[in-house]
Design an enzyme around this catalytic site. Structure first.
Site, PDB file in Angstrom:
ATOM      1  N   PHE A 116       4.094  34.536  10.288  1.00 22.09           N
ATOM      2  CA  PHE A 116       4.860  35.361  11.227  1.00 22.09           C
ATOM      3  C   PHE A 116       6.288  35.626  10.747  1.00 22.09           C
ATOM      4  CE2 PHE A 116       2.280  34.474  15.393  1.00 22.09           C
ATOM      5  CZ  PHE A 116       1.184  35.099  14.816  1.00 22.09           C
ATOM      6  N   ASP A 117       6.646  35.102   9.577  1.00 23.81           N
ATOM      7  CA  ASP A 117       7.956  35.495   9.036  1.00 23.81           C
ATOM      8  C   ASP A 117       7.857  36.847   8.341  1.00 23.81           C
ATOM      9  OD1 ASP A 117       6.353  33.985   7.313  1.00 23.81           O
ATOM     10  OD2 ASP A 117       8.031  33.413   6.037  1.00 23.81           O
ATOM     11  N   ASP A 151      12.339  19.274   3.617  1.00 21.78           N
ATOM     12  CA  ASP A 151      12.072  20.207   2.520  1.00 21.78           C
ATOM     13  C   ASP A 151      13.194  20.093   1.499  1.00 21.78           C
ATOM     14  OD1 ASP A 151      11.137  22.504   0.984  1.00 21.78           O
ATOM     15  OD2 ASP A 151      10.019  23.061   2.770  1.00 21.78           O
ATOM     16  N   TRP A 162       8.113  30.379   8.615  1.00 21.74           N
ATOM     17  CA  TRP A 162       9.124  29.907   7.663  1.00 21.74           C
ATOM     18  C   TRP A 162      10.428  30.642   7.952  1.00 21.74           C
ATOM     19  CZ3 TRP A 162       7.349  25.760   5.348  1.00 21.74           C
ATOM     20  CH2 TRP A 162       5.986  25.633   5.154  1.00 21.74           C
ATOM     21  N   THR A 163      11.545  29.948   7.725  1.00 16.94           N
ATOM     22  CA  THR A 163      12.796  30.543   8.213  1.00 16.94           C
ATOM     23  C   THR A 163      13.824  30.833   7.116  1.00 16.94           C
ATOM     24  OG1 THR A 163      13.641  28.332   8.700  1.00 16.94           O
ATOM     25  CG2 THR A 163      12.595  29.526  10.512  1.00 16.94           C
ATOM     26  N   GLU A 164      13.368  30.924   5.854  1.00 16.50           N
ATOM     27  CA  GLU A 164      14.358  31.257   4.819  1.00 16.50           C
ATOM     28  C   GLU A 164      15.176  32.484   5.230  1.00 16.50           C
ATOM     29  OE1 GLU A 164      11.148  30.682   4.139  1.00 16.50           O
ATOM     30  OE2 GLU A 164      10.881  29.781   2.146  1.00 16.50           O
ATOM     31  N   ARG A 179      14.859  25.368   6.665  1.00 11.87           N
ATOM     32  CA  ARG A 179      15.572  26.441   5.961  1.00 11.87           C
ATOM     33  C   ARG A 179      16.658  26.989   6.879  1.00 11.87           C
ATOM     34  NH1 ARG A 179      10.546  26.481   3.711  1.00 11.87           N
ATOM     35  NH2 ARG A 179      10.659  25.963   1.498  1.00 11.87           N
ATOM     36  N   ASP A 208       2.068  20.964  -0.497  1.00 12.20           N
ATOM     37  CA  ASP A 208       2.027  22.287  -1.136  1.00 12.20           C
ATOM     38  C   ASP A 208       3.041  22.393  -2.261  1.00 12.20           C
ATOM     39  OD1 ASP A 208       4.017  22.052   0.864  1.00 12.20           O
ATOM     40  OD2 ASP A 208       4.326  24.222   0.847  1.00 12.20           O
ATOM     41  N   GLU A 209       2.751  23.289  -3.168  1.00 11.28           N
ATOM     42  CA  GLU A 209       3.703  23.778  -4.164  1.00 11.28           C
ATOM     43  C   GLU A 209       4.423  22.650  -4.903  1.00 11.28           C
ATOM     44  OE1 GLU A 209       4.868  28.019  -2.152  1.00 11.28           O
ATOM     45  OE2 GLU A 209       5.942  26.280  -1.397  1.00 11.28           O
ATOM     46  N   HIS A 230       8.717  19.467  -2.556  1.00 14.27           N
ATOM     47  CA  HIS A 230       9.627  19.908  -1.495  1.00 14.27           C
ATOM     48  C   HIS A 230      10.448  18.708  -1.013  1.00 14.27           C
ATOM     49  CE1 HIS A 230       8.412  24.079  -1.060  1.00 14.27           C
ATOM     50  NE2 HIS A 230       7.154  23.717  -1.158  1.00 14.27           N
TER      51      HIS A 230
HETATM   52  C1  ACM Z   1       3.337  27.243   2.253  1.00 16.20           C
HETATM   53  O1  ACM Z   1       3.506  28.399   2.673  1.00 16.20           O
HETATM   54  N1  ACM Z   1       3.974  26.829   1.161  1.00 16.20           N
HETATM   55  C2  ACM Z   1       2.457  26.304   2.906  1.00 16.20           C
END
Ligand code: ACM
Length: 725
Positions: A456-457, A226, A505-507, A197, A363-364, A300
């Protein structure tokens, strides 16, 4: 142990006096997981009457006994390693470099000479386990002994922490005589970094590896693919990085974001070459960190499908890598050609990453496209597969067979439990700990990394200076209080919990320094969960050790938060930042940077993009005649979980929308309406000012922007109540 410490107190008082200011001064008894109960009475008695200095070690060791005497490590102190043991030589060099950086000691690594600091491998390969070590400090010198390389390395880390108890530079440091017998509680002590991201430099990742190693963290899960980018060079499929690694940034480009030659926006992105990856993997391995690559499938996958549309299943393949966040529906195909692609990618990945585990995401994976595709449905019928979840399970099992055949193990997010877990798979449990519990009960290994506590984001403190992040506040203490031993599991099942991991995660975190800021010191709490014995768990003592740890970060120039305990700043009566306002709702709350300026510090806005609305609580309106606001224009950018949120639109009366101020509640009477200017992409904040219908007394104010569309939208940065007549 108690007697030993009692006997030594008078002896190391001078040492105590010199450094007391920077040390955690704690009641006696340091940890002793197994003997704690036996000694409880005596220790309780001692702690009432005597105090001792506990070295501020992080993570705290399994067994520590302070003894009589001390040893001075000075410039020129020899650092001996075994000349036939290349690992010891390398560890000695890393240690010498670290102590040179802080506290500034110049040691002399060499294979022979006078006894001083000795790094010694034990003949018995099992004596201290895979990562354990013994550290002995006596008046005659220091010995670090371990069976395995990891233990030797960790022994030097602990010694370095003993040498950095006091802040500042020193050319001689006296440390107390002691014996530490140490080994970790869990084998997997991980951090996941999302380099998709937002992209981080190789130098930054090296710095992160160094910092993780100093906390005895040993797994870096590297999120490399991703929807928004593909960051790993794959020689057989160059378009993955030629095309898949680049995207047009969200929002209207500012002038300096436009290529003067083409007048097109400059692309955002980057990727890691195989040479860089090899270098990082080796660098990490030398610090006992395994880099576990994460190659996402079956979802993803948009960036890969943009690069090679035949890999997808959508009737209309995507044509450009998206800069929008959230979860996209693009899934890989399930034909042999796509598996051939994935196996080629995994083969090159395995050649780069020699560790046991390969993370395949999982995931997702929204199944809409599989449901809509006649080809996929026909394949399901041919395979006798009844549901799309079961198809994902079949997909992951096929990939697992490939990995197992190459001597590797598959690990995936907890969604790979749906439709049936692959026979040898390990789970990373992120949707709470339920996935780990289910996996452990089914006899599978699992890593605990539940959102939001180990995400941690999330911000770690309130306040206007906190960098961007997800809206939930996860403090250092929150992380420390996470229980990595789920009580719903039996002791046997609990053995399948192989460790803990924080995910990053770095969005919403564009700047590398802000990654570091968000990770530290929460990584210290994570490390302690992963390493220290459960019986040593003590939040007060942990927090008391933190100032020393923060001093080490500062000495090494590591960007970090200084929020050890939440310390909300007092509210100003008349000027408030968005972080000091109350969001109208908490759904999808984010604290995000605006897009401008391109370089340098950007304003941060706390809000819910689906409903940008704030409450200014308890405003004293007596004598207030005007209101002034500074706001940023932000791209809507489909923030995470946007699909679950209803976008609230309040229609504007003027072209660029207005800031409305309502009295007492958002349904209350409108006491000010401030038309907004046309947003300019180069301008970080637009300031507007207008009259406020006179009021008296204390009221809540509801501040909302009107907008005809979600994108772009105004986010409030600061608001000021201006007195006057
Ligand atoms: C995740 O946060 N989608 C693993």
């Amino acid at each position: 142990m108690a007697e030993e410490v009692l006997g030594s107190i008078a002896i190391f008082r001078p040492y105590l006096a010199k450094i007391a200011a920077s040390l955690a001064i704690l009641p006696l008894l340091i940890s002793c997981a197994t003997r704690q109960t036996d000694h409880a009475d005596r220790q309780a008695h001692v702690s009432d009457t005597q105090m001792a200095v506990t070295p501020a070690l992080v993570p705290f060791p399994a067994h520590l006994a302070v003894q009589s005497g001390q040893f001075a490590v000075s410039d020129g102190t020899p650092l001996l390693f075994d000349k036939v043991d290349a690992d010891s030589a390398r560890i000695a060099a890393i240690f010498a470099d670290l102590v040179q950086r802080t506290p500034g000691l110049t040691l002399v690594p060499k294979p022979e000479g006078a006894r001083a600091i000795v790094i010694r491998r034990l003949a018995d390969p099992n004596a201290t386990g895979k990562e354990g070590y013994r550290l002995e400090v006596t008046p005659a010198g220091v010995t670090i002994s371990a069976s395995q390389t990891a233990g030797l390395f960790y022994g030097t880390i602990t010694l370095w922490q003993l040498l950095t108890q006091a802040p500042g530079t020193a050319h001689s440091v006296t440390i107390p005589a002691l014996q530490i017998d140490d080994a970790p509680r869990f084998a997997w002590r991980g951090l996941m970094l999302d380099s998709v991201r937002h992209f981080q430099s190789v130098d930054f990742i090296r710095t992160l590896i160094d910092a993780m190693a100093r906390e005895k963290l040993n797994v870096l899960q590297w999120h490399l693919t991703d929807d928004q980018g593909w960051r790993l060079e794959i020689k057989k499929y160059p378009r993955l990085t030629q095309v898949g690694a680049w995207r047009v940034p969200a929002g209207e480009a500012a002038e300096h974001d436009i290529d003067p030659a083409t007048r097109k926006p400059l692309l955002y992105g980057g990727y890691y070459t195989q040479a860089q990856v090899r270098e990082l993997v080796a660098y990490a391995a030398a610090r006992n960190i395994t880099i576990v690559p994460e190659i996402e499938m079956p979802g993803h996958a948009m960036a890969a499908i943009v690069a090679y549309p035949r890999l997808g299943t959508a009737a209309e393949p995507p044509t450009s890598v998206s800069s929008d966040w959230g979860v996209f529906p693009y899934l890989y195909n399930v034909n042999d050609e796509t598996f051939g692609f994935l196996e080629d990618v995994l083969s090159e990945t395995m050649a780069l990453f020699p560790g046991t585990y390969i993370h395949v995401g999982g995931d997702e994976a929204i199944k809409d496209q599989w449901k809509a595709s006649p080809v996929i449905q026909a394949k399901m019928r041919a395979l006798g597969i009844a549901s799309e979840d079961a198809l994902q399970s079949w997909f992951i099992q096929r990939v697992e067979k490939f990995l197992n055949a190459h001597g590797r193990r598959l690990i995936g997010w907890d969604e790979i439990l749906q439709g049936g877990i692959a026979p040898n798979a390990t789970i990373t449990s992120w949707r709470g700990i339920d996935g780990a519990v289910a996996a452990a009960k089914a006899g599978h290994d699992a890593v605990l990394s539940p959102a939001p506590t180990l995400y941690f984001d999330n911000r770690q403190a309130e306040g206007r200076d906190e960098p961007s992040g997800r809206g939930t506040i996860v403090t250092l203490g929150d992380v420390y209080d996470f229980d990595p031993a789920p009580t719903v599991l039996t002791a046997d099942e609990r053995r399948h919990i192989i460790g803990v991991q924080a995910n990053f995660w770095t969005e919403h975190i564009r700047e590398q320094d802000n990654v570091s800021y968000a990770v530290f010191p929460r990584a210290a709490a994570l490390a302690e969960l992963g390493w220290s014995p459960a019986a040593a768990h003590d939040r007060t003592r942990f927090l008391a050790r933190m100032p020393t740890e923060l001093g080490r970060y500062a000495a090494l120039g590591l960007a970090h938060s200084t929020h050890i305990t939440p310390d909300p700043a007092p509210l100003s009566a008349r000027i408030r930042d968005s972080h000091e306002l109350k969001p109208c709702g908490n759904a999808g709350l984010l604290s995000v940077e605006g897009p401008a300026p391109l370089h340098g510090k950007r304003p941060v806005f706390l809000h819910s993009p689906a409903d940008p609305c704030w409450i200014y609580e308890k405003a004293d309106l007596t004598g207030i005649s005007q209101i002034q606001a500074a706001a940023g224009s932000l791209p809507y950018n489909r923030p995470i979980s946007s699909s679950a949120q209803k976008v609230v639109l309040r229609l504007p009366a003027t072209p660029n929308g207005e800031l409305e101020v309502h009295l007492d509640s958002c349904e209350g009477v409108k006491i000010a309406v401030l038309p907004m200017p046309r947003p300019a992409p180069d301008v970080a904040l637009a300031t507007v000012r207008g009259s406020l219908a006179p009021q008296t007394g204390v009221h809540d104010l509801c501040l909302v922007f009107t907008r005809a569309r979600p994108d772009p939208y105004w986010a409030l940065h600061t608001v000021e109540l201006v007195p006057g007549r």
